[in-house]
Design a protein around this motif. Structure first.
Motif, PDB file in Angstrom:
ATOM      1  N   MET A  33       0.817  -1.221   0.000  1.00 62.98           N
ATOM      2  CA  MET A  33       0.000   0.000   0.000  1.00 62.98           C
ATOM      3  C   MET A  33       0.843   1.260   0.000  1.00 62.98           C
ATOM      4  O   MET A  33       0.479   2.294  -0.497  1.00 62.98           O
ATOM      5  N   SER A  34       2.049   1.097   0.577  1.00 68.19           N
ATOM      6  CA  SER A  34       2.875   2.298   0.699  1.00 68.19           C
ATOM      7  C   SER A  34       3.277   2.832  -0.665  1.00 68.19           C
ATOM      8  O   SER A  34       3.600   4.000  -0.792  1.00 68.19           O
ATOM      9  N   ASP A  35       3.270   1.954  -1.682  1.00 72.04           N
ATOM     10  CA  ASP A  35       3.630   2.438  -3.005  1.00 72.04           C
ATOM     11  C   ASP A  35       2.399   2.769  -3.839  1.00 72.04           C
ATOM     12  O   ASP A  35       2.448   2.807  -5.055  1.00 72.04           O
ATOM     13  N   LEU A  36       1.287   2.994  -3.154  1.00 73.72           N
ATOM     14  CA  LEU A  36       0.059   3.355  -3.859  1.00 73.72           C
ATOM     15  C   LEU A  36       0.158   4.814  -4.280  1.00 73.72           C
ATOM     16  O   LEU A  36      -0.041   5.720  -3.497  1.00 73.72           O
ATOM     17  N   ASP A  37       0.473   5.014  -5.538  1.00 72.64           N
ATOM     18  CA  ASP A  37       0.621   6.381  -6.028  1.00 72.64           C
ATOM     19  C   ASP A  37      -0.734   6.959  -6.397  1.00 72.64           C
ATOM     20  O   ASP A  37      -1.645   6.232  -6.784  1.00 72.64           O
ATOM     21  N   ALA A  38      -0.822   8.255  -6.290  1.00 67.58           N
ATOM     22  CA  ALA A  38      -2.067   8.925  -6.683  1.00 67.58           C
ATOM     23  C   ALA A  38      -2.272   8.761  -8.175  1.00 67.58           C
ATOM     24  O   ALA A  38      -1.346   8.988  -8.958  1.00 67.58           O
ATOM     25  N   PRO A  39      -3.463   8.359  -8.596  1.00 66.86           N
ATOM     26  CA  PRO A  39      -3.707   8.199 -10.033  1.00 66.86           C
ATOM     27  C   PRO A  39      -3.725   9.551 -10.732  1.00 66.86           C
ATOM     28  O   PRO A  39      -4.073  10.571 -10.126  1.00 66.86           O
ATOM     29  N   PRO A  40      -3.339   9.589 -12.008  1.00 63.80           N
ATOM     30  CA  PRO A  40      -3.390  10.856 -12.747  1.00 63.80           C
ATOM     31  C   PRO A  40      -4.836  11.314 -12.914  1.00 63.80           C
ATOM     32  O   PRO A  40      -5.764  10.516 -12.900  1.00 63.80           O
ATOM     33  N   ILE A  41      -4.968  12.620 -13.072  1.00 66.15           N
ATOM     34  CA  ILE A  41      -6.293  13.224 -13.197  1.00 66.15           C
ATOM     35  C   ILE A  41      -6.445  13.798 -14.596  1.00 66.15           C
ATOM     36  O   ILE A  41      -5.532  14.472 -15.081  1.00 66.15           O
ATOM     37  N   PRO A  42      -7.568  13.544 -15.255  1.00 65.33           N
ATOM     38  CA  PRO A  42      -7.789  14.205 -16.552  1.00 65.33           C
ATOM     39  C   PRO A  42      -7.657  15.715 -16.414  1.00 65.33           C
ATOM     40  O   PRO A  42      -8.167  16.306 -15.453  1.00 65.33           O
ATOM     41  N   CYS A  43      -6.973  16.302 -17.354  1.00 62.82           N
ATOM     42  CA  CYS A  43      -6.620  17.717 -17.253  1.00 62.82           C
ATOM     43  C   CYS A  43      -7.851  18.624 -17.269  1.00 62.82           C
ATOM     44  O   CYS A  43      -8.791  18.417 -18.033  1.00 62.82           O
ATOM     45  N   LEU A  44      -7.823  19.584 -16.389  1.00 62.50           N
ATOM     46  CA  LEU A  44      -8.845  20.632 -16.393  1.00 62.50           C
ATOM     47  C   LEU A  44      -8.116  21.921 -16.755  1.00 62.50           C
ATOM     48  O   LEU A  44      -7.215  22.346 -16.035  1.00 62.50           O
ATOM     49  N   THR A  45      -8.499  22.536 -17.852  1.00 62.04           N
ATOM     50  CA  THR A  45      -7.732  23.671 -18.365  1.00 62.04           C
ATOM     51  C   THR A  45      -7.916  24.910 -17.490  1.00 62.04           C
ATOM     52  O   THR A  45      -8.891  25.037 -16.751  1.00 62.04           O
ATOM     53  N   ASP A  46      -6.969  25.818 -17.610  1.00 68.43           N
ATOM     54  CA  ASP A  46      -7.059  27.078 -16.871  1.00 68.43           C
ATOM     55  C   ASP A  46      -8.321  27.842 -17.261  1.00 68.43           C
ATOM     56  O   ASP A  46      -8.974  28.451 -16.413  1.00 68.43           O
ATOM     57  N   ASP A  47      -8.646  27.808 -18.545  1.00 68.83           N
ATOM     58  CA  ASP A  47      -9.844  28.516 -18.999  1.00 68.83           C
ATOM     59  C   ASP A  47     -11.104  27.938 -18.357  1.00 68.83           C
ATOM     60  O   ASP A  47     -12.013  28.670 -17.972  1.00 68.83           O
ATOM     61  N   ARG A  48     -11.123  26.624 -18.265  1.00 74.91           N
ATOM     62  CA  ARG A  48     -12.312  25.981 -17.679  1.00 74.91           C
ATOM     63  C   ARG A  48     -12.416  26.325 -16.189  1.00 74.91           C
ATOM     64  O   ARG A  48     -13.507  26.564 -15.674  1.00 74.91           O
ATOM     65  N   LEU A  49     -11.276  26.352 -15.538  1.00 78.50           N
ATOM     66  CA  LEU A  49     -11.291  26.722 -14.121  1.00 78.50           C
ATOM     67  C   LEU A  49     -11.727  28.168 -13.941  1.00 78.50           C
ATOM     68  O   LEU A  49     -12.461  28.495 -13.004  1.00 78.50           O
ATOM     69  N   LEU A  50     -11.265  29.029 -14.854  1.00 78.36           N
ATOM     70  CA  LEU A  50     -11.666  30.438 -14.764  1.00 78.36           C
ATOM     71  C   LEU A  50     -13.175  30.568 -14.966  1.00 78.36           C
ATOM     72  O   LEU A  50     -13.847  31.346 -14.275  1.00 78.36           O
ATOM     73  N   THR A  51     -13.698  29.802 -15.909  1.00 76.01           N
ATOM     74  CA  THR A  51     -15.152  29.824 -16.135  1.00 76.01           C
ATOM     75  C   THR A  51     -15.885  29.405 -14.864  1.00 76.01           C
ATOM     76  O   THR A  51     -16.877  30.030 -14.465  1.00 76.01           O
ATOM     77  N   ARG A  52     -15.395  28.356 -14.231  1.00 75.82           N
ATOM     78  CA  ARG A  52     -16.019  27.880 -12.980  1.00 75.82           C
ATOM     79  C   ARG A  52     -15.888  28.930 -11.876  1.00 75.82           C
ATOM     80  O   ARG A  52     -16.800  29.124 -11.080  1.00 75.82           O
ATOM     81  N   GLU A  53     -14.749  29.602 -11.841  1.00 75.26           N
ATOM     82  CA  GLU A  53     -14.560  30.628 -10.807  1.00 75.26           C
ATOM     83  C   GLU A  53     -15.536  31.778 -11.007  1.00 75.26           C
ATOM     84  O   GLU A  53     -16.155  32.256 -10.050  1.00 75.26           O
ATOM     85  N   ARG A  54     -15.675  32.228 -12.268  1.00 73.28           N
ATOM     86  CA  ARG A  54     -16.596  33.339 -12.514  1.00 73.28           C
ATOM     87  C   ARG A  54     -18.022  32.922 -12.175  1.00 73.28           C
ATOM     88  O   ARG A  54     -18.814  33.716 -11.667  1.00 73.28           O
ATOM     89  N   HIS A  55     -18.359  31.693 -12.471  1.00 71.93           N
ATOM     90  CA  HIS A  55     -19.695  31.185 -12.135  1.00 71.93           C
ATOM     91  C   HIS A  55     -19.894  31.209 -10.617  1.00 71.93           C
ATOM     92  O   HIS A  55     -20.941  31.638 -10.123  1.00 71.93           O
ATOM     93  N   LEU A  56     -18.885  30.770  -9.898  1.00 72.77           N
ATOM     94  CA  LEU A  56     -18.987  30.752  -8.430  1.00 72.77           C
ATOM     95  C   LEU A  56     -19.205  32.162  -7.882  1.00 72.77           C
ATOM     96  O   LEU A  56     -20.089  32.391  -7.046  1.00 72.77           O
ATOM     97  N   VAL A  57     -18.393  33.093  -8.367  1.00 73.11           N
ATOM     98  CA  VAL A  57     -18.513  34.469  -7.883  1.00 73.11           C
ATOM     99  C   VAL A  57     -19.893  35.033  -8.203  1.00 73.11           C
ATOM    100  O   VAL A  57     -20.525  35.709  -7.380  1.00 73.11           O
ATOM    101  N   GLN A  58     -20.362  34.722  -9.401  1.00 70.03           N
ATOM    102  CA  GLN A  58     -21.691  35.205  -9.799  1.00 70.03           C
ATOM    103  C   GLN A  58     -22.780  34.616  -8.905  1.00 70.03           C
ATOM    104  O   GLN A  58     -23.696  35.315  -8.463  1.00 70.03           O
ATOM    105  N   GLU A  59     -22.667  33.344  -8.626  1.00 70.37           N
ATOM    106  CA  GLU A  59     -23.680  32.690  -7.789  1.00 70.37           C
ATOM    107  C   GLU A  59     -23.676  33.277  -6.379  1.00 70.37           C
ATOM    108  O   GLU A  59     -24.726  33.531  -5.794  1.00 70.37           O
TER     109      GLU A  59
END
Lengths: 189, 296
Positions: B1-27
């Protein structure tokens, strides 16, 4: 006045400012959204759903902000604690915020390279394998694996996230390791 | 178990994160609307327009600071009746246009709502009829007029900043940005010279935003069907003169542009006479902006 640069503002102040200055909470999102997204993705095994859950985590965090008591300067353990609750009842959480999520602008359909597309598919498959690998563990053991081994929180931070003693984090992690060893599981992640 | 590495995550682009951030602020801004409106007292206006402007203080409240406590960095949906009330208040504008502007537009092109503040744009700075900006707060309304300019429209997916205007309310400065959007633009977030970001209201080929302070715009994240891109923005420079300009400062009368020719001064006298007749003046009855330069 609500307008400022947030680079020198710590997480606790951002949270306390958020009611009057929503941009402050936006800054909190900027700082921690990738870690929250990673947690949600590994928890659910579904990257697409994880994106929506990341929004839900921050909306829920804003709703619960008055209960925040930061034990250190980073709000990440607290946010991952919220994420833990949100992802345990992912469907219900998504239903609750359905109307807000409907207002998220859709992703652009900009063309991506074949390599990028393959990379996303491979990452999604690895994510699914990781979720499957956690199946032998109890819910409580998964929590600490996700936070400590995959989320890179310290034992104390994970304890803060889950509102449990540090010793319990240690014992759950030891139990998880034991189960993997017994089951001779050798995840290739 | 000690060598259980974190699995890779499908990439979330900066633009997509910015869109989510603006949505959050708006909400958050929407759900947590300020209930307690602060009094909005207007102390003066300083025009910093790319074109000719005239700043008018129509009515003034006593006010208690801070004037912009309820301001939000992202537009908020109007409360029931808010837009109607703002339009009614702004309808008190002068019927005669200032010199150099053929007529005042009467149709609202865009409304930018931030908590209790309603900023209405009549016409557009890029049309020959010019534009009238009307800021309406709980206890005050401020208007400014800009001459029209025929500017080249922005490219698809881009924006241009047509006017950057500095105002002040109760000795606290704020800045208004008005511009045009290229085809396909659905959202724009302005990055200011102080590093802050302000979401703009977008519609009718225009965008509108304002913020407390005197920061200028350095860049913008523009969202269109092809995604979100960042483009540099060159803020219009402070208007320092011009034969057709009557911009000026109500707080510091005479600091703006003053008409030079006899014809212009005569035209300005007629305009200021109209303001006096309409009881449009600064606190204490002082004449507004360029009218103060005429003397008694």
């Amino acid at each position: 006045m609500g307008m400022r640069s947030y680079s020198d503002v710590d997480d606790a102040d951002l949270v306390s400012m958020a009611a009057k200055d929503p941009e402050a909470f936006g800054q909190l999102f900027t700082r921690h959204s990738r870690a929250v997204y990673a947690y949600c993705a590994r928890r659910t095994g579904d990257a697409h759903q994880a994106e929506d859950l990341t929004s839900v985590v921050f909306l829920e965090a804003f709703r619960r902000r008055r209960k925040l008591q930061l034990s250190n300067t980073s709000a990440l353990p607290w946010l991952l604690g919220v994420a833990n609750n949100v992802t345990r009842n992912a469907e219900r959480s998504l239903r609750r915020h359905r109307s807000a999520l409907a207002r998220v602008p859709p992703p652009s359909d900009s063309a991506s390279s074949e390599d990028e597309a393959i990379g996303r598919i491979e990452a999604q498959q690895a994510l699914a394998r990781a979720t499957e690998a956690l199946r032998p563990l109890s819910q409580a053991e998964r929590d600490v694996v996700l936070l400590v081994l995959w989320g890179e929180l310290s034992y104390a931070e994970a304890a803060s996230s889950l509102s449990i003693p540090v010793g319990t984090v240690r014992s759950r992690l030891a139990s998880a390791r034991q189960k993997f060893a017994t089951a001779a599981i050798t995840p290739t992640m | 178990m000690s060598d259980l590495d974190a699995p890779p995550i499908p990439c979330l682009t900066d633009d997509r994160l910015l869109t989510r951030e603006r949505h959050l602020v708006q909400e958050i801004a929407t759900c947590h609307r300020r209930r307690q409106w602060r009094r909005f007292a207007l102390g003066g206006a300083v025009a910093v327009a790319s074109g000719a402007t005239a700043a008018l203080v129509v009515s003034l409240g006593a006010g208690t600071p801070p004037a912009f406590a309820a301001w939000t960095a992202s537009p908020t949906p109007p409360t029931p009746g808010q837009l109607t009330a703002a339009e009614r208040t702004c309808a008190a504008r002068p019927t005669n246009p200032p010199p150099g502007i053929p007529s005042l537009p009467t149709k609202v092109s865009l409304a930018d709502i931030r908590g209790p503040f309603s900023l209405l744009l009549f016409g557009a700075n890029t049309t020959t009829r010019g534009a009238l900006l009307c800021m309406s707060g709980p206890d005050g309304t401020q208007m400014s007029v800009a001459a029209g300019h025929q500017l080249a429209p922005p490219r698809p997916g881009q924006i241009t900043l047509d006017r950057l205007q500095a105002e002040s309310a109760q000795a606290q400065p704020y800045t208004v940005a008005e511009g045009s959007t290229g085809s396909g633009v659905s959202a724009a977030t302005l990055t200011l010279s102080n590093g802050s970001r302000v979401g703009a209201t977008v519609g009718n080929g225009l965008f509108l935003a304002w913020w407390p302070g005197t920061a200028t715009v350095t860049s913008a994240s523009v969202t269109s069907a092809s995604g979100t891109s960042t483009q540099p923005i060159t803020s219009p420079t402070r208007d320092t003169g011009g034969s057709d300009s009557i911009s000026g400062s109500a707080a510091n009368p005479g600091s703006g542009n003053v008409p030079h020719t006899a014809a212009q001064r005569a035209e300005l006298r007629r305009f200021c006479a109209h303001l006096r007749a309409a009881h449009i003046h600064r606190p204490g009855g002082q004449p507004v902006g360029p009218c103060a330069t005429l003397g008694s």
